[in-house]
Design a protein around this motif. Sequence first.
Motif, PDB file in Angstrom:
ATOM      1  N   ALA A  83      -8.391  -5.281  -1.222  1.00 25.40           N
ATOM      2  CA  ALA A  83      -6.969  -5.024  -0.987  1.00 25.40           C
ATOM      3  C   ALA A  83      -6.505  -5.570   0.353  1.00 25.40           C
ATOM      4  N   GLN A  84      -7.370  -5.518   1.351  1.00 27.35           N
ATOM      5  CA  GLN A  84      -6.966  -5.952   2.691  1.00 27.35           C
ATOM      6  C   GLN A  84      -6.846  -7.467   2.811  1.00 27.35           C
ATOM      7  N   PHE A  85      -7.328  -8.205   1.810  1.00 24.29           N
ATOM      8  CA  PHE A  85      -7.134  -9.648   1.793  1.00 24.29           C
ATOM      9  C   PHE A  85      -5.749 -10.027   1.260  1.00 24.29           C
ATOM     10  N   SER A  86      -5.045  -9.058   0.696  1.00 28.90           N
ATOM     11  CA  SER A  86      -3.716  -9.320   0.143  1.00 28.90           C
ATOM     12  C   SER A  86      -2.671  -9.431   1.251  1.00 28.90           C
ATOM     13  N   GLU A  87      -1.782 -10.404   1.122  1.00 31.67           N
ATOM     14  CA  GLU A  87      -0.677 -10.540   2.079  1.00 31.67           C
ATOM     15  C   GLU A  87       0.287  -9.365   1.993  1.00 31.67           C
ATOM     16  N   ASP A  88       0.218  -8.616   0.905  1.00 33.87           N
ATOM     17  CA  ASP A  88       1.101  -7.458   0.736  1.00 33.87           C
ATOM     18  C   ASP A  88       0.499  -6.175   1.290  1.00 33.87           C
ATOM     19  N   TYR A  89      -0.733  -6.249   1.805  1.00 38.92           N
ATOM     20  CA  TYR A  89      -1.387  -5.028   2.272  1.00 38.92           C
ATOM     21  C   TYR A  89      -0.593  -4.377   3.413  1.00 38.92           C
ATOM     22  N   ILE A  90      -0.258  -5.132   4.430  1.00 39.88           N
ATOM     23  CA  ILE A  90       0.420  -4.554   5.595  1.00 39.88           C
ATOM     24  C   ILE A  90       1.779  -3.957   5.226  1.00 39.88           C
ATOM     25  N   PRO A  91       2.665  -4.701   4.536  1.00 38.76           N
ATOM     26  CA  PRO A  91       3.942  -4.065   4.173  1.00 38.76           C
ATOM     27  C   PRO A  91       3.784  -2.873   3.238  1.00 38.76           C
ATOM     28  N   SER A  92       2.796  -2.935   2.340  1.00 37.55           N
ATOM     29  CA  SER A  92       2.604  -1.841   1.390  1.00 37.55           C
ATOM     30  C   SER A  92       2.017  -0.594   2.040  1.00 37.55           C
ATOM     31  N   LEU A  93       1.180  -0.770   3.057  1.00 32.58           N
ATOM     32  CA  LEU A  93       0.519   0.369   3.708  1.00 32.58           C
ATOM     33  C   LEU A  93       1.318   0.950   4.865  1.00 32.58           C
ATOM     34  N   SER A  94       2.375   0.277   5.280  1.00 33.95           N
ATOM     35  CA  SER A  94       3.117   0.724   6.465  1.00 33.95           C
ATOM     36  C   SER A  94       3.630   2.152   6.336  1.00 33.95           C
ATOM     37  N   LYS A  95       4.029   2.540   5.136  1.00 34.83           N
ATOM     38  CA  LYS A  95       4.576   3.897   4.966  1.00 34.83           C
ATOM     39  C   LYS A  95       3.492   4.977   5.058  1.00 34.83           C
ATOM     40  N   TYR A  96       2.223   4.558   5.027  1.00 33.43           N
ATOM     41  CA  TYR A  96       1.120   5.511   5.139  1.00 33.43           C
ATOM     42  C   TYR A  96       0.558   5.584   6.561  1.00 33.43           C
ATOM     43  N   LYS A  97       1.181   4.898   7.483  1.00 31.98           N
ATOM     44  CA  LYS A  97       0.631   4.788   8.835  1.00 31.98           C
ATOM     45  C   LYS A  97       0.439   6.157   9.485  1.00 31.98           C
ATOM     46  N   GLY A  98       1.412   7.043   9.326  1.00 38.75           N
ATOM     47  CA  GLY A  98       1.305   8.378   9.917  1.00 38.75           C
ATOM     48  C   GLY A  98       0.149   9.171   9.330  1.00 38.75           C
ATOM     49  N   ASP A  99      -0.042   9.070   8.020  1.00 34.76           N
ATOM     50  CA  ASP A  99      -1.135   9.799   7.370  1.00 34.76           C
ATOM     51  C   ASP A  99      -2.489   9.218   7.753  1.00 34.76           C
TER      52      ASP A  99
END
Length: 327
Positions: free
Chosen positions: A232-248
């Motif tokens: 999943a971390q090789f995906s270019e969409d990983y960072i935008p998709s995971l941003s909402k989970y940053k606090g958790d």
Amino acid sequence: MKRITYYTILGLALLSPCAFAQFTFALIGKTQNDSFYQQAYTGCKEFARSKSDLTCVYDGADDYQDVRTQVLIVKEYIDKGIDGLLISTTDSNHLVNGALQYAKQKGIPVVTFDSDLIKQQREFRMAYVGTNNFDFGVALGEAAKKYKSQNPQPICIQSGHYTTPNLNKRIEGVRFALSGNGTKKLNGQSGWIEYERCPLYTLGKRDEALNQLITILNYKTPPIFIAVAGFAQFSEDYIPSLSKYKGDIASQKIKIISADTENIQLKALALGLSTVNIGQKPYQMGMKSTELLYHYVKTGKKPNTDSFYLDFHYCEQSTAMSCINNH
């Protein structure tokens, strides 16, 4: 179009040994569009620069870990008259039966890197270069212990292809580290349990891997997520998709432990979108594999060791941009 380009270069090299290198090695990854294998190829080319009679070419399945495509590609290079093969194994049985028996008949030497053949088929390669994958899995499991908050503590392991030797060894290592003595699926041993749907298998498809991860993260109490490769971390969409989970992730409600430290992964780690990454040395894998193969085709002497293990390294958010220098 890419395939034509690679084979055109290879054909010219083989047809014109006076104008080009005398020896041509093909480095075949599980997938072609993966920076891990591209780094290994860079290592192959770096070694070749010091030799006037050597060139490296690069290939692999285009988009995901396709066992049949890998076999077809290897066979095509054998038919082209390649002088040596460096291969990361997707499926040992398919690779041996479909291509490496043929390579042996043709007298073409093989070195595996990153992912070895299964033990009973290693007569079809000279040596393996890469991580000790069981130990690497143990390291991933040991990293998870720091984040245990329940008893039993659920985990979810994410892998690639279900037959891939190195990834299966890593899964065994994770289970051994957490159970203390076994490699079977965790069911409460030493206070650890695997989520019922896991392991998850991605076939190396980045979008599928990311969708699997997000599904797990959306559970009320997500299990510790352990990816035995980048996925999943090789995906270019990983960072935008995971941003909402940053606090958790920061509060450790979500824990993501992943193999590999490619640049795209380190960027995510620095942004607080991963918990721990444990990295390997693909560039060095390519360099050492090429060195062993070159020495053999020049002298006829096989490596004096069956396996050449490289170490691995740990990266957290605070060290993400300085813990490794990827090529």
